[in-house]
Design an enzyme around this catalytic site. Structure first.
Site, short mmCIF file in Angstrom:
data_model
loop_
_atom_site.label_atom_id
_atom_site.label_comp_id
_atom_site.label_asym_id
_atom_site.label_seq_id
_atom_site.Cartn_x
_atom_site.Cartn_y
_atom_site.Cartn_z
N LYS A 46 0.86 -1.19 0.00
CA LYS A 46 0.00 0.00 0.00
C LYS A 46 0.89 1.24 0.00
O LYS A 46 1.71 1.43 0.91
CB LYS A 46 -0.91 0.00 1.23
CG LYS A 46 -1.74 1.27 1.34
CD LYS A 46 -2.79 1.17 2.43
CE LYS A 46 -3.58 2.47 2.52
NZ LYS A 46 -4.60 2.43 3.57
N ARG A 61 -10.72 10.06 1.79
CA ARG A 61 -10.56 10.75 3.08
C ARG A 61 -11.62 11.83 3.25
O ARG A 61 -12.06 12.10 4.37
CB ARG A 61 -9.14 11.33 3.20
CG ARG A 61 -8.09 10.23 3.28
CD ARG A 61 -6.66 10.76 3.37
NE ARG A 61 -5.69 9.69 3.21
CZ ARG A 61 -4.39 9.88 3.03
NH1 ARG A 61 -3.91 11.12 3.00
NH2 ARG A 61 -3.57 8.85 2.90
N LYS A 119 -2.22 -1.49 -3.74
CA LYS A 119 -3.08 -0.31 -3.69
C LYS A 119 -2.24 0.95 -3.79
O LYS A 119 -1.25 1.04 -3.06
CB LYS A 119 -3.83 -0.33 -2.35
CG LYS A 119 -4.71 0.86 -2.11
CD LYS A 119 -5.32 0.77 -0.74
CE LYS A 119 -6.12 2.02 -0.46
NZ LYS A 119 -6.56 2.13 0.88
N SER A 162 -10.23 5.60 -4.73
CA SER A 162 -11.17 6.71 -4.91
C SER A 162 -10.69 7.74 -5.93
O SER A 162 -11.48 8.21 -6.75
CB SER A 162 -11.42 7.38 -3.55
OG SER A 162 -10.21 7.81 -2.97
C1 PBG Z 1 -7.30 3.79 5.55
C2 PBG Z 1 -7.73 3.48 4.16
C3 PBG Z 1 -7.58 4.36 3.09
C4 PBG Z 1 -8.20 3.77 1.99
C5 PBG Z 1 -8.69 2.52 2.40
N1 PBG Z 1 -8.39 2.35 3.76
C6 PBG Z 1 -7.02 5.74 3.05
C7 PBG Z 1 -5.67 5.98 3.56
O1 PBG Z 1 -4.83 5.10 3.70
O2 PBG Z 1 -5.42 7.14 3.85
C8 PBG Z 1 -8.27 4.41 0.64
C9 PBG Z 1 -9.27 3.90 -0.31
C10 PBG Z 1 -9.54 4.79 -1.48
O3 PBG Z 1 -8.91 5.84 -1.69
O4 PBG Z 1 -10.45 4.44 -2.24
N2 PBG Z 1 -6.91 2.85 6.39
#
Ligand code: PBG
Length: 329
Positions: free
Chosen positions: A196, A206, A249, A275
């Site tokens: 990630k 967010r 991701k 997203s």
């Molecule tokens: C947080 C989390 C995030 C996403 C999924 N779980 C955001 C981050 O790490 O700040 C992002 C998913 C997306 O952007 O669609 N634990």
């Protein structure tokens, strides 16, 4: 003759193109991420994610029923927690009477045959907006693991089928696996957010959860977008520690990482079409700058072609609806 090599022969008609097509999308390989809010009859559109709403449980149940009728069987549920319930320890994350765990219980009861995936990380519940426990401006790894394990057990007990640790702390997969096994929860799966990256493409998410970090960024735990070899280190550890699935991701800027993970590991590889990737296509398509349907299809295909068997995508419902309606892109 100029050439006897004519690869175009395999592209000459739709029928022949179909014969030689290597990659197909399947709705049952999709995971649909959904956003839960408290209350009843509440549907709040997310401005930066056109077509995606935050739903109260009653409407989420209807949404799941509808998606199920389209062939989607796995849902990743994210809770939007009210500010007043957030604290340094993410206490709300293991409150069995809280919004999230209660919803998991009810959804599982209503639809025993769907697969519920959860999010394991502190940020939706943390007053610091970080995925880990913060002390003096630092994210403390091992202290975070204890909280993640509590959260994981609570989610598993509520009926989650797959836990999705998205926090990127070291050792969390093994720690969570052991905590589950100790409680006899040996059937609960773990999909590790394994590679990630610290990405700008999480912005709209967010917004949806109001979970942006209150200070700093996530670079001490999420990976450096410049690195590929590090993904193999993370994958090796997660596999050893007992992950059932490895996730990459975001997806679209990281197709090479998806490829390398698929080559190196035998566990199923998932990719999260995040997203910001969704928002870009929606925004361009709303402006008439590109054909949104074709761009959706092409980007999902590219994620699958790169080696992801499973795709978490906000397009899941739209794509499934199109297939249902016989749309060809
Ligand atoms: C947080 C989390 C995030 C996403 C999924 N779980 C955001 C981050 O790490 O700040 C992002 C998913 C997306 O952007 O669609 N634990």
């Amino acid at each position: 003759m100029f050439t006897s090599n004519r690869p175009r022969r395999n592209r000459k008609t739709a029928a022949i193109r179909a014969l030689s097509q290597e990659t197909y999308l399947q709705v049952n390989n999709f995971i649909f991420p959904v956003f839960l809010i408290s209350g009843t009859r509440k549907r709040e559109p997310i401005k930066s994610m056109p077509g995606i709403d935050r739903l109260s449980l009653d409407l989420l149940l209807k949404e799941i029923e509808y998606c199920k009728s389209l062939g989607i069987s796995t849902f990743c549920i994210f809770p939007a927690i009210e500010d007043r319930l957030k604290d340094k320890f993410a206490t709300e994350s293991y409150n069995t009477k809280g919004l999230y765990l209660n919803a998991i219980k009810i959804i599982k009861k209503e639809f025993p045959d769907i697969c519920i995936m959860t999010d394991v990380a502190m940020d939706p519940y943390s007053s610091d907006g970080h995925d880990g426990y913060v002390e003096n401006g630092k994210i403390l790894n091992d202290k975070t693991l204890e909280i993640l394990a509590k959260m994981s057990l609570a989610q598993a007990e509520a009926g989650a089928d797959i836990l999705g640790p998205s926090d990127m702390m070291d050792g969390r997969i093994g720690y969570i696996r052991e905590a589950l096994d100790d409680q006899g929860l040996t059937d609960v799966s773990i999909m590790s957010y394994c590679a990630k990256y610290a990405s700008a493409f999480y912005g709209p998410f967010r917004d949806a959860l109001e979970s942006a970090p209150k200070f700093g960024d996530k670079k001490t735990y999420q990976m450096n977008p410049a690195n590929k070899r590090e993904a193999i280190i993370e994958g090796t550890l997660d596999e050893l520690e007992g992950a059932d699935f490895l996730m990459v991701k975001p997806a679209l800027s990281y197709l090479d990482i998806i490829h390398v993970m698929n080559e190196n590991f035998n566990l199923p590889i998932a990719a999260y079409n995040v997203s910001g990737e969704y928002a870009m296509i929606k925004a361009a398509s709303q402006n008439g700058w590109l054909d949104g349907k074709k761009a959706m299809h092409e980007s999902l295909l590219s994620i699958k072609r790169a080696g992801a068997k499973i795709i978490l995508t906000y397009f899941a419902k739209e794509y499934a609806e199109d297939i249902h309606n016989g749309i060809v892109y």
